[in-house]
Motif scaffolding. Structure first.
Motif, PDB file in Angstrom:
ATOM      1  N   THR A  77       0.834  -1.202   0.000  1.00 33.23           N
ATOM      2  CA  THR A  77       0.000   0.000   0.000  1.00 33.23           C
ATOM      3  C   THR A  77       0.868   1.251   0.000  1.00 33.23           C
ATOM      4  O   THR A  77       0.598   2.206  -0.739  1.00 33.23           O
ATOM      5  N   ASP A  78       1.913   1.255   0.802  1.00 32.03           N
ATOM      6  CA  ASP A  78       2.829   2.403   0.842  1.00 32.03           C
ATOM      7  C   ASP A  78       3.511   2.601  -0.506  1.00 32.03           C
ATOM      8  O   ASP A  78       3.709   3.742  -0.954  1.00 32.03           O
ATOM      9  N   TYR A  79       3.868   1.506  -1.165  1.00 27.53           N
ATOM     10  CA  TYR A  79       4.503   1.579  -2.484  1.00 27.53           C
ATOM     11  C   TYR A  79       3.541   2.194  -3.503  1.00 27.53           C
ATOM     12  O   TYR A  79       3.921   3.104  -4.254  1.00 27.53           O
ATOM     13  N   LEU A  80       2.292   1.724  -3.527  1.00 25.10           N
ATOM     14  CA  LEU A  80       1.307   2.261  -4.474  1.00 25.10           C
ATOM     15  C   LEU A  80       1.055   3.751  -4.212  1.00 25.10           C
ATOM     16  O   LEU A  80       0.922   4.536  -5.150  1.00 25.10           O
ATOM     17  N   THR A  81       1.029   4.133  -2.959  1.00 23.60           N
ATOM     18  CA  THR A  81       0.856   5.544  -2.592  1.00 23.60           C
ATOM     19  C   THR A  81       2.033   6.372  -3.092  1.00 23.60           C
ATOM     20  O   THR A  81       1.858   7.468  -3.636  1.00 23.60           O
ATOM     21  N   ALA A  82       3.245   5.849  -2.928  1.00 19.43           N
ATOM     22  CA  ALA A  82       4.444   6.570  -3.387  1.00 19.43           C
ATOM     23  C   ALA A  82       4.443   6.714  -4.902  1.00 19.43           C
ATOM     24  O   ALA A  82       4.796   7.782  -5.427  1.00 19.43           O
ATOM     25  N   LEU A  83       4.043   5.665  -5.618  1.00 19.23           N
ATOM     26  CA  LEU A  83       3.960   5.759  -7.083  1.00 19.23           C
ATOM     27  C   LEU A  83       3.022   6.889  -7.488  1.00 19.23           C
ATOM     28  O   LEU A  83       3.358   7.722  -8.339  1.00 19.23           O
ATOM     29  N   GLU A  84       1.845   6.908  -6.876  1.00 20.77           N
ATOM     30  CA  GLU A  84       0.854   7.934  -7.218  1.00 20.77           C
ATOM     31  C   GLU A  84       1.369   9.330  -6.881  1.00 20.77           C
ATOM     32  O   GLU A  84       1.259  10.255  -7.690  1.00 20.77           O
ATOM     33  N   ARG A  85       1.942   9.478  -5.713  1.00 17.22           N
ATOM     34  CA  ARG A  85       2.454  10.778  -5.260  1.00 17.22           C
ATOM     35  C   ARG A  85       3.540  11.310  -6.214  1.00 17.22           C
ATOM     36  O   ARG A  85       3.628  12.506  -6.463  1.00 17.22           O
ATOM     37  N   GLU A  86       4.357  10.376  -6.751  1.00 19.23           N
ATOM     38  CA  GLU A  86       5.460  10.781  -7.603  1.00 19.23           C
ATOM     39  C   GLU A  86       5.104  10.756  -9.091  1.00 19.23           C
ATOM     40  O   GLU A  86       5.974  11.005  -9.940  1.00 19.23           O
ATOM     41  N   GLY A  87       3.840  10.449  -9.404  1.00 15.77           N
ATOM     42  CA  GLY A  87       3.414  10.434 -10.802  1.00 15.77           C
ATOM     43  C   GLY A  87       4.019   9.292 -11.601  1.00 15.77           C
ATOM     44  O   GLY A  87       4.251   9.414 -12.796  1.00 15.77           O
TER      45      GLY A  87
END
Length: 120
Positions: free
Chosen positions: A106-116
């Motif tokens: 979940t943290d990884y998916l959030t980081a992907l989204e945050r960083e585009g």
């Protein structure tokens, strides 16, 4: 987790499913996706050389594991089809990835989204 370190009793590479299955002596059994292992590699390329330097690795949705290489009695070197092979996955690291995998993912998916960035 108790003070004793988990010890693997069975390790299976399921290439067609892109999974590493690992069972430990405390009864824990984990199915770790190749993508999770790749993007959480304990290598300097992913983790950096100090705290706060971890990189978000995009584009690994279809990565596969090519080989597993034992390193002493404490770790596996996982060779991925994108050429990455520098992370040494200790038994403790593999256990943590299994135990905490949902939050880590979940943290990884959030980081992907945050960083585009994207998984593909």
């Amino acid at each position: 987790m108790p003070d004793t370190h988990p010890w693997p009793v069975e390790i299976k590479l399921k290439k067609s499913e892109r999974l590493l299955e690992i069972s430990f002596d405390d009864g824990a059994h984990f199915r770790l996706a190749a993508e999770l292992l790749r993007v959480e590699s304990p290598s300097a390329e992913v983790q950096g050389h100090g705290s706060g330097q971890k990189k978000t690795v995009p584009g690994k949705a279809n990565v596969t594991i090519v080989a597993l290489e034992p390193v002493g009695n404490y770790a596996l070197r996982i060779v991925f089809d994108d050429g990455h092979d520098t992370g040494l996955f200790t038994w403790e690291t593999l256990y943590r990835l299994g135990r905490d995998g949902e939050k880590i993912w979940t943290d990884y998916l959030t980081a992907l989204e945050r960083e585009g960035l994207a998984r593909e």
